[in-house]
Enzyme design. Structure first.
Site, short mmCIF file in Angstrom:
data_model
loop_
_atom_site.label_atom_id
_atom_site.label_comp_id
_atom_site.label_asym_id
_atom_site.label_seq_id
_atom_site.Cartn_x
_atom_site.Cartn_y
_atom_site.Cartn_z
N ARG A 71 89.24 5.47 -35.06
CA ARG A 71 90.13 4.57 -35.80
C ARG A 71 91.24 5.32 -36.51
NH1 ARG A 71 85.76 0.47 -38.58
NH2 ARG A 71 84.83 -0.25 -36.63
N CYS A 72 91.76 6.32 -35.86
CA CYS A 72 92.76 7.21 -36.44
C CYS A 72 94.13 6.92 -35.82
CB CYS A 72 92.34 8.66 -36.15
SG CYS A 72 93.47 9.92 -36.74
N GLY A 73 95.17 7.23 -36.53
CA GLY A 73 96.52 7.10 -35.99
C GLY A 73 96.77 8.03 -34.81
N PHE A 74 95.86 8.97 -34.57
CA PHE A 74 95.98 9.91 -33.46
C PHE A 74 94.96 9.62 -32.34
CE2 PHE A 74 97.61 12.14 -37.17
CZ PHE A 74 98.85 12.56 -36.71
N THR A 75 94.23 8.52 -32.45
CA THR A 75 93.20 8.21 -31.45
C THR A 75 93.77 8.12 -30.05
OG1 THR A 75 91.86 7.10 -33.12
CG2 THR A 75 91.36 6.56 -30.85
#
Length: 184
Positions: A34-38
């Site tokens: 759930r990361c902006g980098f997923t």
């Protein structure tokens, strides 16, 4: 000291010595669903598919330390990675990668290659930097892991060659990977 001195639990619960990857070029990544980098999972899988026949492997280590972006169980993480991004490179059980209780592998990795800063031109960099500055300023102290999707490139002898922060997209590491693959 090399990565071969460490072990970790695979998603199936089996303890795996990193010595199993001796002779391979390894990319170790702390990941989160759930990361902006997923979105980097997609390019990580592309790199793995492109180079796995040249003794290249990616090892994914889920971590919930950064804004609780990996809250699920190990089974949920594995299902997400497999179904959403088709991940078939080795994934390990969730670990801490910084501070007290950090997995020793990540303590070693962070000490081996210092933090050199985020790529200020990456589209997510400004958001990431403001989150850290406002909510977690202590994360910027020392060479510890700063965020999800920090990547470490390891040579065939188990030595850390290079550190890439979350703001380095996997495809931008391709030249470095090829250079290490070309070295016996």
């Amino acid at each position: 000291m090399t990565i071969y001195n460490y072990s970790a639990k695979a998603m199936n619960g089996k303890e795996v010595s990193l010595e199993e990857y001796k002779g391979k070029v390894v990319l170790i990544v702390n990941v989160a669903s759930r990361c902006g980098f997923t979105f980097q999972y997609e390019d990580l899988q592309k790199l793995y598919d492109r180079y796995k026949d040249q003794d290249f492997v990616i090892l994914g280590f889920p971590c919930n330390q950064f804004a609780e972006q990996e809250p699920g169980t190990n089974e949920q993480v594995h299902t997400f990675c497999t179904l959403t991004y088709g991940v078939n490179f080795p994934m390990f059980q969730k670990v801490n990668v910084r501070d007290e209780g950090a997995h020793p592998l990540f303590t070693y990795l962070a000490a081996s290659k210092p933090f050199e800063g985020f790529n200020p031109f990456h589209p997510v960099a400004k958001i990431l930097k403001s989150i850290i500055d406002e909510q977690l300023p202590h994360y910027m102290i020392g060479d510890s892991i700063k965020w999800n999707f920090t990547k470490f490139l390891i040579d065939r002898q188990g030595n850390v060659v290079k550190r890439f922060e979350a703001t380095t997209d996997p495809i931008d590491m391709e030249r470095d990977i090829e250079e290490v693959l070309a070295t016996p």
